[in-house]
Every structure is written in structure tokens, then in C-alpha cells.
Write a protein that holds these residues in place. Structure first.
Motif, PDB file in Angstrom:
ATOM      1  N   MET A   1      45.366 -30.859   3.185  1.00  0.00           N
ATOM      2  CA  MET A   1      44.771 -29.436   2.672  1.00  0.00           C
ATOM      3  C   MET A   1      44.471 -28.704   3.789  1.00  0.00           C
ATOM      4  N   GLU A   2      44.500 -27.831   4.404  1.00  0.00           N
ATOM      5  CA  GLU A   2      44.094 -27.514   5.733  1.00  0.00           C
ATOM      6  C   GLU A   2      43.841 -25.413   4.474  1.00  0.00           C
ATOM      7  N   ILE A   3      42.442 -24.802   4.628  1.00  0.00           N
ATOM      8  CA  ILE A   3      42.199 -23.624   4.329  1.00  0.00           C
ATOM      9  C   ILE A   3      41.838 -22.726   5.642  1.00  0.00           C
ATOM     10  N   ARG A   4      43.074 -21.215   5.909  1.00  0.00           N
ATOM     11  CA  ARG A   4      42.494 -21.017   7.154  1.00  0.00           C
ATOM     12  C   ARG A   4      42.041 -19.632   6.591  1.00  0.00           C
ATOM     13  N   ALA A   5      41.019 -19.117   7.966  1.00  0.00           N
ATOM     14  CA  ALA A   5      40.960 -17.831   7.717  1.00  0.00           C
ATOM     15  C   ALA A   5      41.430 -17.019   8.758  1.00  0.00           C
ATOM     16  N   GLU A   6      42.059 -16.206   8.122  1.00  0.00           N
ATOM     17  CA  GLU A   6      42.853 -15.371   9.774  1.00  0.00           C
ATOM     18  C   GLU A   6      41.917 -13.917  10.080  1.00  0.00           C
ATOM     19  N   GLY A   7      41.118 -13.874  11.107  1.00  0.00           N
ATOM     20  CA  GLY A   7      40.983 -12.033  11.050  1.00  0.00           C
ATOM     21  C   GLY A   7      39.763 -11.741   9.945  1.00  0.00           C
ATOM     22  N   VAL A   8      39.392 -12.480   9.633  1.00  0.00           N
ATOM     23  CA  VAL A   8      38.876 -12.425   7.333  1.00  0.00           C
ATOM     24  C   VAL A   8      37.501 -11.700   7.704  1.00  0.00           C
ATOM     25  N   ALA A   9      37.152  -9.756   7.229  1.00  0.00           N
ATOM     26  CA  ALA A   9      36.129  -9.435   7.746  1.00  0.00           C
ATOM     27  C   ALA A   9      35.832  -8.600   5.904  1.00  0.00           C
ATOM     28  N   ARG A  10      35.006  -8.929   5.859  1.00  0.00           N
ATOM     29  CA  ARG A  10      34.312  -7.750   4.246  1.00  0.00           C
ATOM     30  C   ARG A  10      32.954  -6.776   4.815  1.00  0.00           C
ATOM     31  N   ARG A  11      33.077  -5.852   4.502  1.00  0.00           N
ATOM     32  CA  ARG A  11      32.274  -5.196   4.651  1.00  0.00           C
ATOM     33  C   ARG A  11      31.730  -4.307   3.819  1.00  0.00           C
ATOM     34  N   PHE A  12      30.941  -4.329   3.490  1.00  0.00           N
ATOM     35  CA  PHE A  12      29.808  -3.775   1.954  1.00  0.00           C
ATOM     36  C   PHE A  12      29.532  -1.706   1.382  1.00  0.00           C
ATOM     37  N   PHE A  13      29.959  -1.395   0.859  1.00  0.00           N
ATOM     38  CA  PHE A  13      29.274  -0.127   0.790  1.00  0.00           C
ATOM     39  C   PHE A  13      27.236   0.385   0.452  1.00  0.00           C
ATOM     40  N   ARG A  14      26.815   0.993   0.880  1.00  0.00           N
ATOM     41  CA  ARG A  14      25.359   1.057   0.955  1.00  0.00           C
ATOM     42  C   ARG A  14      25.122   2.362  -0.498  1.00  0.00           C
ATOM     43  N   ASN A  15      24.782   2.139  -1.890  1.00  0.00           N
ATOM     44  CA  ASN A  15      24.617   3.359  -2.467  1.00  0.00           C
ATOM     45  C   ASN A  15      26.041   3.847  -2.825  1.00  0.00           C
ATOM     46  N   GLY A  16      27.524   2.791  -3.080  1.00  0.00           N
ATOM     47  CA  GLY A  16      28.510   3.606  -3.925  1.00  0.00           C
ATOM     48  C   GLY A  16      28.810   5.089  -2.083  1.00  0.00           C
ATOM     49  N   ARG A  17      28.298   5.098  -1.568  1.00  0.00           N
ATOM     50  CA  ARG A  17      28.965   6.164  -0.167  1.00  0.00           C
ATOM     51  C   ARG A  17      29.744   5.799   0.395  1.00  0.00           C
ATOM     52  N   ASN A  18      30.841   6.359   1.017  1.00  0.00           N
ATOM     53  CA  ASN A  18      31.575   6.261   2.244  1.00  0.00           C
ATOM     54  C   ASN A  18      31.878   5.568   2.899  1.00  0.00           C
ATOM     55  N   THR A  19      30.577   6.313   3.430  1.00  0.00           N
ATOM     56  CA  THR A  19      30.395   6.536   5.303  1.00  0.00           C
ATOM     57  C   THR A  19      29.117   5.657   5.109  1.00  0.00           C
ATOM     58  N   ASN A  20      28.848   4.805   4.662  1.00  0.00           N
ATOM     59  CA  ASN A  20      27.497   3.792   4.827  1.00  0.00           C
ATOM     60  C   ASN A  20      27.702   3.205   4.425  1.00  0.00           C
TER      61      ASN A  20
END
Lengths: 402, 222
Positions: B1-20
Motif C-alpha cells: 500500500m502507498e498513499i501519496r499526496a501530490e501538491g495537496v491543499a485545502r482552503r476554507f471560506f470564512r462566513n461563506g464569503r468568496n474573498t475571505n
């Protein structure tokens, strides 16, 4: 047992108050659908029966009886009056242009008879000229209605020996009619000679004779008319109303349209009430399931972590909603059947409209529809409430939960 | 078994606003092979749990991809990924996780109901190793925090998954239970699984082959 059903059942049982409340909403909805549907069907059947029963194009009663004991009162409610035509007026009515056939009827109200707890309406018809009563009787009885014979309405309690007593004399019940849903189900029919005999006995036995000096052999309470082909019944009715001041003629179409209008109004109100109950139940059910969903994000996250797909979550919620709504729907429908059958008679009296309960097949179909409708509404409301959460990423459910 | 993350990122929005918005995990490359127990340590809010959820297929990366033996987890549709996880990914979430109206045994065998492996006998064996076999028929709602934690470890191990992700698995455990739980995770690694432990617990960190640190969404090898 499938895991979705097991989880659903355990959840239902672990929150009895919540489950009973949700089931009660479904029960209310099913009750409204069944009882409303039953009432509308009963009214429609009643109208159809009334339409079939009427048999005449124009009905004429003495003008003095208008508003009390008029023909539609008699046909719908079995209410009779003590007003009679003179032979001269009957002759004039029959001479009106455009009449193909006319027959006379004689109404008599019995005193409390041995057969019945309430007063019974007795309607005498002329077998020689009748076209309104005999075809209806022929649907239940093919023999002749001779002197001394009576035909009882569907709701008349006929003793086992088939004999019924009016004013001290017994009569043979030749047949009992099909139910019509009108007041005539509590009426008794006989030929004129038999009814005249009853009237004579009444005059002998009672202090206040019902006919007040009128010769029962010649008394006429109503004249029913069938018009010639191509003649407008309204024209004939107008003609009678203009030329014979002591007569009140009403086209049957007018009576039917009056009943139909009443029926349409009542059906509209019932339909509106059922729709309001549906919208309200759906909104409350959706709100209940939405609250439930928010409470259960952790549970959903555990299921998703264990490999459940959004579809599996919907199956769990669907099974839960189906169990609760199904039980409620079945209870509500059963209550609806019980109450509808119990109050069918009251409905006729309260609405003053012909009411004829649907048969067993239609009642069962309506019950199945009510259960299905309430069940689908419950499951649908649950799906709408939970869909967004079920599709949410598991990681987000976990974040929201912690 | 091998699990590999390639350039993985995750962002979250604050208060549902696209700019924040903010990045919980910044572009990260990571590989974990079977037979290895790795730890990710770091302060609260540093992005450890988000990273664990990304690797476990529970959270879709906003950038990059996660490959399990070369298969992109997020190219599968939702149902296929769920079934894949049931069979291949054992996950011990942070906090208490149980269906309160099911018994301990029913909770542990949940993955088997959704296409994962394992059966009642294996479940009982795992519960025995974690010291809670006598609680098999008790409803999960009646468990203490430590007992519930051990139950969720048993559930994660039931299908003999290739990847085990445990988020604070020893948080509620006493030293003896911690030893038992870490021993089971080690045993799973010896049987070929890759194990990733997100933890603050020095005992857990000390039991791992590799240790990573997460700070402000950036993962680094210690």
C-alpha cells in the motif's frame, strides 16, 4: 435486518416522544386526506344518485309549500308539507304545452310507526302514469306493487316478518330500495290507493288529521313532468309559474345545478382544508427532520467514516421516516375510516346535500391513497431536510461537530 | 500500500464569503508506505486534522490530488469512494464517534455493512485486545470516553484496511489502554498497513517510525 432499517428502528424507539409527534403529523395528514376524500366522494355519489333518482324534467308543488315541503325538500330530505293541489290546478298543469308525460304524487307523513324510531315519509305514486318511482323500484324489485304493498327505503328497519304497521294497519314490504344517500332512504313508497287508505286510517286515529279535510283519494302533493323532446324544461316551468299562481314549478336541471353548486362549494372547502393541512404538515415535518439532521451530524459522520455513501444515509433517514410516517398514516387512515363511516348520516343532515358513501372497493382504494400520500409526504419531507447534509463532505461534518 | 499526496491543499471560506478564505493545509507533498507508522504533530488549529481528512478521502482537496496505490481518490464518484474507504481506509476520528443506539459490537461491525471486510469474530478479537470485549452488547451511549475511543479504534481496524488514519487515538486513554491501542496500530503496520497518527501525545509520537510537524498548514519532516 439491513443496517439502515436496524438503525432507523433503534432511532425511532429511542426517542418515543419525537417519534409519536412525527407520527401524529402523518396521522393528521392521512386523516384529512381520507376524511376529505370520503366526504367529496360521498357528495359526488349522492349527486349522481340524486340525478338518477329525480327522473323528471320539471317538478311542481303547491306554491304555499315553497320553502317548506317543496319538491327538492322531499327529494333531498324527505321533508313533506301539508299542502295539496286542487283537482282544477292539476288539470291546468297537465294542459301546459310541451308536456310529454305527467304523474301525480301524494305525500303523507306517518306518526311514529312500529317500524321506525322517527317519523317516516310516505310517498304515494300512480302506477298507471308513473315514470319517476317505478324505474327506480325496478332496480331492486321486479314484481308488482299492489294495494297493501309498500316499498321501503334503504334505511327503513324492516321487521323479520316483512310486515310494517302504519296507523293501526299492517302492510307487506314488497321490496327494499338501494341506498340513495338522500332523505328518501327513510321514505316508504306505495301506490296511491294504499296511501289513501293510510290517510283515512290516520284521520280516524288522530285528533289532528294530516289532510285537514282534503279527500285522500284525490289529494295531490306534487306533479312530476317529463317534457316533449326538444322542449326546454325551463320554458315549461316558466309557463306554469306564470299561468298557475298556486303552483311552483322548478326545472330538475335547476335543482340539480343548485345541488351541484352546493356540492362544488363544499368540495372546494374540503379540498382547501386538505391542502392547508398538507402544506402545514409538510412544513412541520420538514422542520422536525431538519432539526433532527442538525442534531445528528455526528451520527452521519460516523456512518460516512464507516463507508456509508450519501445514498446510504438517505436510506437510513428514509427508513426512519417511513416507519414513523407509515405508522401514523395507518392510524390516521383507520381513524378516518371509523369517523367517516360513523358520521356519514350526520353529514347529509348538516350539509342538506345528498350523501352516498362510496362502496368498499372505493373506500379501500381511498384508504390506500391516504396512507400512500401521508407516507410519501413524510419520507419526502425527510429527504428534502437531510439531502444537503447527506451530500456534505464527511470532513466538513466532522469539523461542524467538533 | 502507498498513499501519496501530490501538491495537496485545502482552503476554507470564512462566513461563506468568496474573498475571505484561509488555507488549513498549504500545498503539500507526502507519501506513506505500508508497514510504516507516521505521526503528525502540531498545535491545535495547525491543519493536522484537515490533512488527515484529505488523506482519508473525507475532504476534497481544493488543489492537488490524493493517490491510493496510484488511484486518485477524488476521481471516483461519491458512492465508489465510500465503498473504497469502507474496504481500504480505517479512520479514527477526533472526539467521540459512535452510533448511540447501536451496541459496541454493532458499531464495530459497521464497515462490514457498507462493503468493508471483517466479521463478528474479528470484531470480538479486536475488542478483546483493547480490553472491552465484555462491553460488546452494551449500547455505545453508555460507554466512557476511553471505552468509546477504543471502540472506534476497533471499528477502524475491522476491515484490515491498507491505510489507517487515527486522529488523537490516545487522547482519552489511560497508559495501559494507550499501550494496547498503539500496539494494535503497530501490529496493523507489521501486517502491511500504512498508519498515520495525528497526535499531541508524546507516547504516541515516540511509538512512530516517522514524525512530521504541521504548522500553519505547512507539513515538515522532523
Amino acid at each position: 435486518m439491513r443496517i439502515s432499517r436496524k438503525i432507523a428502528l433503534r432511532n425511532v424507539l429511542s426517542k418515543p416522544f419525537r417519534s409519536v409527534f412525527t407520527a401524529a403529523l402523518s396521522a393528521l395528514l392521512a386523516f384529512a386526506v381520507f376524511a376529505g376524500g370520503f366526504a367529496v366522494l360521498s357528495l359526488r355519489n349522492g349527486l349522481e344518485s340524486y340525478r338518477e333518482r329525480l327522473g323528471a324534467d320539471v317538478a311542481v308543488v303547491p306554491a304555499a309549500s315553497k320553502g317548506h315541503g317543496s319538491v327538492d325538500d322531499v327529494l333531498l330530505q324527505g321533508i313533506t308539507g301539508n299542502y295539496y293541489f286542487s283537482a282544477k290546478d292539476v288539470k291546468k298543469i297537465k294542459e301546459t304545452a310541451g308536456i310529454a308525460a305527467a304523474t301525480e304524487q301524494f305525500f303523507l307523513t306517518s306518526a311514529k310507526a312500529g317500524c321506525c324510531s322517527a317519523r317516516v315519509q310516505i310517498i304515494g305514486f300512480d302506477p298507471e302514469t308513473d315514470f319517476a318511482v317505478l324505474p327506480w323500484i325496478a332496480r331492486s324489485y321486479s314484481g308488482e306493487i299492489g294495494e297493501g304493498d309498500v316499498v321501503a327505503g334503504a334505511d327503513i328497519s324492516v321487521p323479520g316478518d316483512g310486515l310494517i304497521t302504519f296507523y293501526g294497519e299492517t302492510y307487506r314490504v314488497a321490496a327494499q330500495l338501494e341506498k340513495t344517500g338522500t332523505g328518501l332512504d327513510t321514505a316508504v313508497y306505495a301506490n296511491r290507493a294504499t296511501v289513501a287508505n293510510m290517510a283515512k286510517n290516520a284521520a280516524r286515529l288522530l285528533e289532528t288529521a294530516p289532510l285537514q279535510g282534503v279527500d285522500p283519494a284525490a289529494a295531490v302533493s306534487a306533479v312530476l313532468i317529463r317534457v316533449e323532446e326538444g322542449v326546454d324544461p325551463e320554458t315549461v316551468a316558466d309557463d306554469i309559474n306564470v299561468h298557475i299562481t298556486k303552483a311552483e314549478a322548478t326545472p330538475a336541471r335547476g335543482m340539480i345545478s343548485g345541488v351541484a353548486k352546493g356540492l362544488s362549494g363544499v368540495s372546494g372547502i374540503i379540498g382547501g382544508l386538505v391542502a392547508a393541512v398538507w402544506v402545514l404538515s409538510l412544513a412541520v415535518l420538514a422542520a422536525v427532520f431538519l432539526l433532527l439532521t442538525n442534531e445528528r451530524k455526528k451520527e452521519f459522520a460516523v456512518l460516512r467514516i464507516s463507508g456509508a455513501s450519501p445514498g446510504d444515509l438517505l436510506r437510513v433517514i428514509g427508513a426512519e421516516a417511513a416507519a414513523v410516517s407509515g405508522a401514523g398514516a395507518a392510524a390516521g387512515t383507520a381513524l378516518g375510516v371509523f369517523i367517516s363511516l360513523l358520521t356519514a348520516g350526520d353529514l347529509r343532515e348538516r350539509l342538506s346535500l345528498p350523501v352516498l358513501s362510496p362502496g368498499a372497493g372505493a373506500t379501500l382504494l381511498l384508504a390506500a391513497l391516504a396512507v400512500g400520500f401521508a407516507l410519501l409526504s413524510g419520507v419526502g419531507a425527510a429527504f428534502v431536510a437531510v439531502l444537503r447534509t447527506a451530500k456534505r463532505e464527511t470532513g466538513l461534518l466532522l469539523r461542524e461537530d467538533t | 500500500m502507498e498513499i501519496r499526496a501530490e501538491g495537496v491543499a485545502r482552503r476554507f471560506f470564512r462566513n461563506g464569503r468568496n474573498t475571505n478564505y484561509f488555507y488549513a493545509v498549504r500545498k503539500t507533498d507526502f507519501t506513506l508506505k505500508g508497514g510504516t507508522v507516521a505521526a503528525v504533530a502540531g498545535r491545535s488549529g495547525s491543519g493536522k486534522t484537515t490533512f488527515a481528512n484529505l488523506l482519508g478521502g473525507l475532504l476534497r482537496p481544493t488543489e492537488g490530488r490524493v493517490l491510493y496505490d496510484g488511484r486518485d481518490l477524488f476521481e471516483m464518484d461519491e458512492k465508489a469512494r465510500s465503498r473504497f474507504r469502507a474496504a481500504n481506509v480505517g479512520f479514527v476520528p477526533q472526539g467521540l464517534s459512535a452510533l448511540q443506539n447501536l451496541t459496541v459490537l454493532e458499531n464495530v461491525t459497521l464497515p462490514a455493512c457498507f462493503g468493508g471486510g471483517g466479521d463478528r469474530e474479528r470484531a470480538m478479537a479486536l475488542l478483546g485486545e483493547l480490553g472491552i470485549a465484555d462491553l460488546a452488547d452494551v449500547y455505545a451511549g453508555e460507554l466512557s470516553g476511553g471505552e468509546a475511543r477504543r471502540m472506534s479504534i476497533a471499528r477502524a481496524l475491522l476491515p484490515v484496511p491498507g491505510l489507517i488514519i487515527a486522529d488523537e487515538p490516545t487522547g482519552d486513554l489511560d497508559p495501559a489502554s494507550t499501550t494496547a491501542a498503539l500496539g494494535l496500530l503497530r501490529k496493523a503496520a507489521e501486517n502491511g498497513a500504512g498508519v498515520l497518527i495525528v497526535t499531541h501525545d508524546p507516547a504516541a509520537v515516540g511509538a512512530c517510525d516517522l514524525v512530521y510537524a504541521m504548522e500553519n498548514g505547512v507539513l515538515s519532516r522532523e
